[in-house]
Scaffold this motif. Structure first.
Motif, PDB file in Angstrom:
ATOM      1  N   GLY A 107      -1.837  -4.988  18.148  1.00 21.98           N
ATOM      2  CA  GLY A 107      -1.689  -5.908  19.278  1.00 21.98           C
ATOM      3  C   GLY A 107      -0.997  -7.191  18.891  1.00 21.98           C
ATOM      4  N   LYS A 108      -0.453  -7.868  19.895  1.00 23.23           N
ATOM      5  CA  LYS A 108       0.196  -9.172  19.728  1.00 23.23           C
ATOM      6  C   LYS A 108       1.254  -9.148  18.628  1.00 23.23           C
ATOM      7  N   LEU A 109       2.096  -8.125  18.657  1.00 20.07           N
ATOM      8  CA  LEU A 109       3.154  -8.030  17.658  1.00 20.07           C
ATOM      9  C   LEU A 109       4.294  -8.950  18.083  1.00 20.07           C
ATOM     10  N   ALA A 110       4.339 -10.124  17.502  1.00 16.00           N
ATOM     11  CA  ALA A 110       5.254 -11.166  17.980  1.00 16.00           C
ATOM     12  C   ALA A 110       6.701 -10.910  17.581  1.00 16.00           C
ATOM     13  N   VAL A 111       6.886 -10.373  16.348  1.00 18.41           N
ATOM     14  CA  VAL A 111       8.244 -10.159  15.854  1.00 18.41           C
ATOM     15  C   VAL A 111       8.303  -8.827  15.147  1.00 18.41           C
ATOM     16  N   ARG A 112       9.495  -8.385  14.901  1.00 17.65           N
ATOM     17  CA  ARG A 112       9.647  -7.148  14.137  1.00 17.65           C
ATOM     18  C   ARG A 112       9.486  -7.442  12.654  1.00 17.65           C
ATOM     19  N   ALA A 113       9.401  -6.364  11.868  1.00 19.58           N
ATOM     20  CA  ALA A 113       9.183  -6.528  10.432  1.00 19.58           C
ATOM     21  C   ALA A 113      10.347  -7.259   9.787  1.00 19.58           C
ATOM     22  N   VAL A 132       0.820  -1.214   0.000  1.00 22.22           N
ATOM     23  CA  VAL A 132       0.000   0.000   0.000  1.00 22.22           C
ATOM     24  C   VAL A 132       0.852   1.262   0.000  1.00 22.22           C
ATOM     25  N   PHE A 133       1.933   1.278   0.817  1.00 22.77           N
ATOM     26  CA  PHE A 133       2.693   2.510   1.015  1.00 22.77           C
ATOM     27  C   PHE A 133       4.096   2.482   0.431  1.00 22.77           C
ATOM     28  N   GLY A 134       4.566   1.308   0.024  1.00 26.72           N
ATOM     29  CA  GLY A 134       5.938   1.200  -0.438  1.00 26.72           C
ATOM     30  C   GLY A 134       6.845   0.693   0.672  1.00 26.72           C
ATOM     31  N   PRO A 135       8.013   0.130   0.316  1.00 26.12           N
ATOM     32  CA  PRO A 135       8.888  -0.499   1.310  1.00 26.12           C
ATOM     33  C   PRO A 135       9.431   0.461   2.359  1.00 26.12           C
ATOM     34  N   ALA A 136       9.756   1.693   1.975  1.00 29.22           N
ATOM     35  CA  ALA A 136      10.348   2.631   2.933  1.00 29.22           C
ATOM     36  C   ALA A 136       9.369   2.964   4.055  1.00 29.22           C
ATOM     37  N   LYS A 137       8.149   3.364   3.686  1.00 32.83           N
ATOM     38  CA  LYS A 137       7.157   3.699   4.703  1.00 32.83           C
ATOM     39  C   LYS A 137       6.703   2.463   5.464  1.00 32.83           C
ATOM     40  N   GLY A 138       6.574   1.331   4.766  1.00 34.11           N
ATOM     41  CA  GLY A 138       6.181   0.101   5.436  1.00 34.11           C
ATOM     42  C   GLY A 138       7.166  -0.273   6.528  1.00 34.11           C
ATOM     43  N   ASP A 139       8.455  -0.111   6.239  1.00 32.91           N
ATOM     44  CA  ASP A 139       9.483  -0.422   7.219  1.00 32.91           C
ATOM     45  C   ASP A 139       9.403   0.515   8.417  1.00 32.91           C
ATOM     46  N   MET A 140       9.193   1.809   8.147  1.00 32.81           N
ATOM     47  CA  MET A 140       9.123   2.782   9.237  1.00 32.81           C
ATOM     48  C   MET A 140       7.889   2.561  10.115  1.00 32.81           C
ATOM     49  N   ILE A 141       6.758   2.209   9.487  1.00 33.06           N
ATOM     50  CA  ILE A 141       5.538   1.949  10.262  1.00 33.06           C
ATOM     51  C   ILE A 141       5.742   0.761  11.180  1.00 33.06           C
ATOM     52  N   CYS A 142       6.294  -0.332  10.639  1.00 34.26           N
ATOM     53  CA  CYS A 142       6.507  -1.519  11.463  1.00 34.26           C
ATOM     54  C   CYS A 142       7.496  -1.254  12.594  1.00 34.26           C
ATOM     55  N   LYS A 143       8.527  -0.453  12.333  1.00 31.18           N
ATOM     56  CA  LYS A 143       9.489  -0.134  13.392  1.00 31.18           C
ATOM     57  C   LYS A 143       8.806   0.642  14.513  1.00 31.18           C
ATOM     58  N   SER A 144       7.934   1.578  14.142  1.00 33.15           N
ATOM     59  CA  SER A 144       7.226   2.353  15.155  1.00 33.15           C
ATOM     60  C   SER A 144       6.327   1.462  16.001  1.00 33.15           C
ATOM     61  N   LEU A 145       5.596   0.554  15.352  1.00 33.58           N
ATOM     62  CA  LEU A 145       4.717  -0.361  16.086  1.00 33.58           C
ATOM     63  C   LEU A 145       5.530  -1.295  16.980  1.00 33.58           C
ATOM     64  N   ASP A 146       6.684  -1.738  16.468  1.00 31.79           N
ATOM     65  CA  ASP A 146       7.518  -2.648  17.239  1.00 31.79           C
ATOM     66  C   ASP A 146       8.160  -1.941  18.439  1.00 31.79           C
ATOM     67  N   ASP A 147       8.561  -0.682  18.244  1.00 31.92           N
ATOM     68  CA  ASP A 147       9.119   0.097  19.362  1.00 31.92           C
ATOM     69  C   ASP A 147       8.075   0.290  20.456  1.00 31.92           C
ATOM     70  N   TYR A 148       6.841   0.459  20.055  1.00 23.31           N
ATOM     71  CA  TYR A 148       5.768   0.607  21.051  1.00 23.31           C
ATOM     72  C   TYR A 148       5.571  -0.711  21.812  1.00 23.31           C
ATOM     73  N   LEU A 164       3.480   7.627  13.643  1.00 22.78           N
ATOM     74  CA  LEU A 164       2.676   7.185  12.501  1.00 22.78           C
ATOM     75  C   LEU A 164       2.138   8.373  11.710  1.00 22.78           C
ATOM     76  N   LYS A 165       1.753   9.427  12.403  1.00 21.45           N
ATOM     77  CA  LYS A 165       1.250  10.614  11.705  1.00 21.45           C
ATOM     78  C   LYS A 165       2.328  11.237  10.828  1.00 21.45           C
ATOM     79  N   ARG A 166       3.563  11.236  11.326  1.00 23.45           N
ATOM     80  CA  ARG A 166       4.653  11.801  10.516  1.00 23.45           C
ATOM     81  C   ARG A 166       4.892  10.969   9.254  1.00 23.45           C
ATOM     82  N   ILE A 167       4.664   9.676   9.379  1.00 20.30           N
ATOM     83  CA  ILE A 167       4.931   8.780   8.246  1.00 20.30           C
ATOM     84  C   ILE A 167       3.795   8.790   7.231  1.00 20.30           C
ATOM     85  N   ILE A 168       2.553   8.700   7.708  1.00 23.20           N
ATOM     86  CA  ILE A 168       1.422   8.482   6.796  1.00 23.20           C
ATOM     87  C   ILE A 168       0.338   9.536   6.884  1.00 23.20           C
ATOM     88  N   GLY A 169       0.542  10.587   7.679  1.00 23.43           N
ATOM     89  CA  GLY A 169      -0.490  11.593   7.808  1.00 23.43           C
ATOM     90  C   GLY A 169      -1.415  11.303   8.977  1.00 23.43           C
TER      91      GLY A 169
END
Length: 330
Positions: A313-319, A264-280, A294-299
């Motif tokens: 929720g239940k984020l078992a592993v990082r991207a 949906v967003f491309g590899p760069a944004k997808g990676d940043m979104i997953c990192k943010s969720l994983d850091d949380y 997330l707002k900075r990445i995708i609005g």
């Protein structure tokens, strides 16, 4: 010719062009308040039509049908009708009438289509005030592209949210004359011969109407401006893809969510979104920081944010990394 399944607004059953305004429209509209966000339309000769009018219902239903999978998340806010109240509008209306009569004399028949033109609010105001001034498409020749009623969703990416979160599209009457098939990749800028007047991407079931620049202000007549609210296409695409791979409403891991985000967003944004969720998940950042990230990445679209937060929720592993492997925990 088989006419489109919609009541004519400016063409009667005999093919004669009627006046675009009417007392019934004016009376139904007069009782409806004109919000400030639409004052630019009314100042430029457009008249808001009431929701109880037949025109409103027909146009709204046609629009939502053409929006397909976005229909349930789309709301029509207002429809403003071109009543040709200024000298310039009247001049363009007369030019359009002359075009219709010329085509009828030449072809012994008329060939009209309803077309939808998506753009920013400012461009739509410019078109209403001054006429079309640019070609907005070049995949099937260089010209003015309008989507047919069945394929309205194709023009949706051309609409741009204004300062009030609204999108706008022009509903137009298009005199096509004799249409020719324009192949994808064509650089054509005018009819290939005197036999033709306009172009389409498919003769049997066209999705794109191609009007050459020389004829854009004589063969296209804007009838209405339809203002609506809708999520971005990426939001609906993301939500649908998440639902497809999440059985029984289960939460997704970052590893499962990552390929969807990339699509949906491309590899760069997808990676940043997953990192943010994983850091949380790892408590490296708090919930407020995660949302800000997330707002900075995708609005800040609330529907998109809700889709992602519902899947965090239940984020078992990082991207997984770009090579397809998984990152280990820190």
């Amino acid at each position: 010719m088989e006419q489109e399944d919609q009541a004519s607004i400016i063409i009667d059953d005999g093919g004669e062009i009627l006046d675009t305004g009417s007392e019934s429209d004016a009376s139904s509209s007069s009782s409806v308040p004109k919000p400030d966000c639409f004052s630019a339309f009314t100042r430029n000769g457009m008249m808001k039509i009431g929701e109880e009018s037949k025109d409103y219902r027909l146009i709204k239903n046609q629009f939502l049908t053409g929006m397909k999978q976005l229909a349930n998340d789309t709301s029509v806010v207002a429809i403003h009708k071109n009543i040709c109240s200024t000298l310039y509008m009247q001049a363009r209306f007369n030019a359009f009438k002359s075009c219709v009569h010329a085509v009828r004399e030449r072809r012994r028949d008329r060939n009209f289509k309803y077309g939808w033109y998506g753009a920013s609010k400012q461009e739509i105001l410019h078109i209403i005030s001054n006429g079309f001034s640019r070609c907005n498409g070049q995949s099937h020749g260089v010209g003015v592209y309008l989507s047919t009623s069945k394929f309205i969703l194709e023009m949706f990416p051309s609409t741009i949210e204004d300062e009030n979160g609204l999108r706008h599209t022009l509903f137009c009457y298009v005199e096509m004359g004799k249409m020719e098939l324009i192949r994808a990749g064509s650089k054509q800028i005018y009819p290939s011969s005197v036999e033709f007047d306009s172009g389409v991407d498919n003769l049997e079931d066209p999705s794109r109407l191609v009007v050459w620049s020389a004829y854009m202000n004589s063969c296209i007549l804007p009838i209405c401006i339809l203002s609506f609210k809708a999520p971005s296409f990426s939001i609906v695409s993301l939500r649908e893809q998440i639902n497809e791979v999440r059985p029984g409403g289960e939460m997704l891991s970052c590893a499962a969510l990552f390929p969807i985000l990339v699509k949906v967003f491309g590899p760069a944004k997808g990676d940043m979104i997953c990192k943010s969720l994983d850091d949380y998940r790892k408590c490296k950042i708090n919930r407020v920081q995660m949302i800000q990230s997330l707002k900075r990445i995708i609005g800040s679209d609330p529907m998109l944010m809700s889709v992602l937060k519902a899947s965090r929720g239940k984020l078992a592993v990082r991207a997984p990394n770009r090579s397809g492997g998984s990152r280990g925990n820190n």
